[in-house]
Write an enzyme that holds these catalytic residues in place. Structure first.
Site, mmCIF file in Angstrom:
data_model
loop_
_atom_site.group_PDB
_atom_site.id
_atom_site.type_symbol
_atom_site.label_atom_id
_atom_site.label_comp_id
_atom_site.label_asym_id
_atom_site.label_seq_id
_atom_site.Cartn_x
_atom_site.Cartn_y
_atom_site.Cartn_z
ATOM 1 N N GLU A 244 0.826 -1.215 0.000
ATOM 2 C CA GLU A 244 0.000 0.000 0.000
ATOM 3 C C GLU A 244 0.862 1.268 0.000
ATOM 4 O O GLU A 244 1.249 1.765 1.052
ATOM 5 C CB GLU A 244 -0.922 0.006 1.232
ATOM 6 C CG GLU A 244 -1.830 1.226 1.257
ATOM 7 C CD GLU A 244 -2.795 1.259 2.445
ATOM 8 O OE1 GLU A 244 -2.836 0.283 3.218
ATOM 9 O OE2 GLU A 244 -3.495 2.264 2.596
ATOM 10 N N LYS A 286 -2.503 -2.055 -3.187
ATOM 11 C CA LYS A 286 -3.573 -1.214 -2.637
ATOM 12 C C LYS A 286 -3.180 0.246 -2.835
ATOM 13 O O LYS A 286 -2.532 0.848 -1.985
ATOM 14 C CB LYS A 286 -3.766 -1.535 -1.152
ATOM 15 C CG LYS A 286 -4.780 -0.646 -0.453
ATOM 16 C CD LYS A 286 -5.251 -1.240 0.856
ATOM 17 C CE LYS A 286 -6.112 -0.262 1.619
ATOM 18 N NZ LYS A 286 -6.872 -0.858 2.696
ATOM 19 N N SER A 329 -9.821 4.088 0.193
ATOM 20 C CA SER A 329 -10.764 5.161 -0.154
ATOM 21 C C SER A 329 -10.188 6.542 0.133
ATOM 22 O O SER A 329 -10.617 7.536 -0.468
ATOM 23 C CB SER A 329 -12.115 4.975 0.544
ATOM 24 O OG SER A 329 -12.007 4.968 1.943
ATOM 25 N N GLY A 330 -9.245 6.639 1.054
ATOM 26 C CA GLY A 330 -8.471 7.861 1.239
ATOM 27 C C GLY A 330 -9.284 9.110 1.545
ATOM 28 O O GLY A 330 -8.945 10.190 1.073
ATOM 29 N N ARG A 365 -12.885 3.798 5.629
ATOM 30 C CA ARG A 365 -13.933 4.791 5.861
ATOM 31 C C ARG A 365 -15.110 4.655 4.908
ATOM 32 O O ARG A 365 -16.268 4.817 5.301
ATOM 33 C CB ARG A 365 -13.338 6.209 5.775
ATOM 34 C CG ARG A 365 -12.543 6.582 6.987
ATOM 35 C CD ARG A 365 -11.633 7.754 6.726
ATOM 36 N NE ARG A 365 -10.498 7.384 5.887
ATOM 37 C CZ ARG A 365 -9.539 8.228 5.521
ATOM 38 N NH1 ARG A 365 -9.601 9.493 5.903
ATOM 39 N NH2 ARG A 365 -8.531 7.816 4.785
HETATM 40 P P1 13P Z 1 -9.491 4.242 3.942
HETATM 41 O O1 13P Z 1 -10.294 3.483 2.938
HETATM 42 O O2 13P Z 1 -10.290 4.829 5.047
HETATM 43 O O3 13P Z 1 -8.537 5.211 3.302
HETATM 44 O O4 13P Z 1 -8.589 3.171 4.696
HETATM 45 C C1 13P Z 1 -7.991 2.167 3.982
HETATM 46 C C2 13P Z 1 -6.746 1.761 4.631
HETATM 47 O O5 13P Z 1 -6.556 0.613 4.920
HETATM 48 C C3 13P Z 1 -5.724 2.785 4.878
HETATM 49 O O6 13P Z 1 -4.528 2.178 5.242
#
Ligand code: 13P
Length: 404
Positions: A244, A286, A329-330, A365
């Protein structure tokens, strides 16, 4: 394609103040001298951390290959995605604060158990990323581990193995980081495997600052190296690595800047994954979507550009052997995160070609926000929260098929 990439890099550079251009251009090259000593020190640390596993790596890796393949196949199922429920204690605290819930272990367990027990969750969710506390937690009545709820539904438990973006890299004061957690990683992976985890996640954090020409080449290089080393250690220990490299959306930059930076970062990440001999067919990527900065007035609009640029960058940078790309989703709204995923699939279908990998979601989120509100800390609302969660999971699932 190459010409397009060059054009895009040069148009990005024209957005930078003149004196910054040279700095930024190093993002796509090897950093030369800056912070060599610190880098060497970290390299020694990494080697020390992995020594125990590397001597027998070939044999260990061979013995896990079939299982790693099976895990990848589960995480790549069409119409399903991963739930990121691995918020650290600090991060879940922020989410709870927004609904006025106390951040204590009992509430964290209740919340996660509620999500895992939602009816039909297995139709939309193939795996769940857990924080260490949840991997070992039991249900309220103490009769089973929370992971058993998942595995009974054929949902794969995963584990966040990084310890946060806390190592300073780049120039003092720029706030750039590398991710912590390499110490003893091989041993921790073995323990997590024994506890039932079959995949892992390591989050690298990079930020865009057009004025300061960030991310710096040092930060990109350091994070790409750490991701590659982590991925290798996971594969040697039977865990599919979710790689990620998150370029966080903070800032007012436009979507073109995000496109250029995402392309540069992913190129560097795959360069290091290959150098480290990570099996690309036994990992999951990711990434962030290519979006405008959250401070840009276009941030929730312009889905078409987001989808077009994201497809372009991924098709250019991600080898076809990678089985799945599951977006974070950021901080996008739940609706934007599913609308845009849907549009990516629609555009690709229109092009007449299928994506070479599964393109789906690993949202935190964007799968939990409405459900958290529905719960609001009142356990009597658990079934309302489950309904809200499943409604979002269903939209994400449809979006991952281009059928929303
Ligand atoms: P979000 O989808 O809330 O960005 O979180 C995903 C995630 O695993 C961040 O490390």
């Amino acid at each position: 394609m190459i010409l397009r990439a060059r054009l895009c890099v040069s148009s990005f550079l024209s957005n930078y103040p003149k004196e910054k251009k040279e700095d930024y251009s190093t993002l796509f090259e090897h950093p030369k001298t800056r912070r060599k000593a610190r880098e060497r020190e970290r390299e020694r640390e990494r080697e020390k951390a992995t020594k125990a596993t590397t001597s027998s790596s070939l044999i260990v890796t061979m013995s896990f290959v079939e299982e790693l393949k099976a895990t990848c196949a589960k995480l790549s199922q069409k119409g399903k995605g991963v739930l990121a429920a691995d918020e650290s204690t600090g991060t879940i605290g922020k989410r709870f604060q927004s609904i006025d819930v106390e951040n204590v272990e009992e509430n964290r367990r209740f919340w996660r158990e509620t999500l895992f027990e939602a009816k039909d969750v297995e139709k939309y969710i193939s795996g769940v990323i857990l924080f260490e506390e949840t991997l070992y937690a039991t249900t309220e009545d103490g009769t089973q581990r929370l992971t058993e709820i998942l595995t009974k539904n054929d949902i794969v438990p995963g584990i966040k193995v990084d310890k946060g973006a806390t190592i300073q890299v780049g120039k003092d004061g720029d706030g750039e980081t590398d991710t912590n957690g390499m110490d003893g990683l091989g041993d921790r992976c073995k323990e997590y495997y024994k506890a039932g985890a079959r995949f892992a996640k390591w989050r690298a954090v990079l930020k865009i600052d057009v004025e300061k020409a960030l991310p710096s080449a040092d930060a990109v290089e350091a994070n790409a190296k750490s991701l590659a080393r982590y991925a290798k250690i996971c594969q040697e220990n039977g865990l599919v690595p979710i790689v990620e490299p998150e370029i966080v959306p903070d800032g007012g930059h436009d979507v073109e800047v995000s496109r250029t930076v995402t392309k540069g970062v992913l190129t560097k990440v795959f360069e290091h994954l290959k150098k480290e001999n990570v099996s690309l067919e036994l990992m999951v990527l990711k990434p962030n979507m290519v979006t405008p900065g959250s401070g840009n007035e276009e941030s929730e609009k312009d889905d078409l550009k987001v989808a077009e640029y994201t497809n372009e960058v991924l098709l250019e940078c991600v080898p076809e052997t990678v089985p799945a790309i599951l977006f974070l989703s950021g901080g996008q709204s739940e609706d934007a995160a599913s609308r845009r995923l849907n549009l990516m699939h629609k555009l690709q279908k229109e092009s007449g070609k299928a994506f070479p990998w599964t393109l789906s979601y690993s949202y935190g989120r964007a799968l939990q926000a409405s459900a958290l509100k529905a719960w609001s800390g009142d356990n009597g609302n658990a079934s309302k929260a489950q309904e809200a969660f499943i409604e979002k999971a269903k939209s994400c699932s449809l979006a991952s098929l281009g059928e929303l």
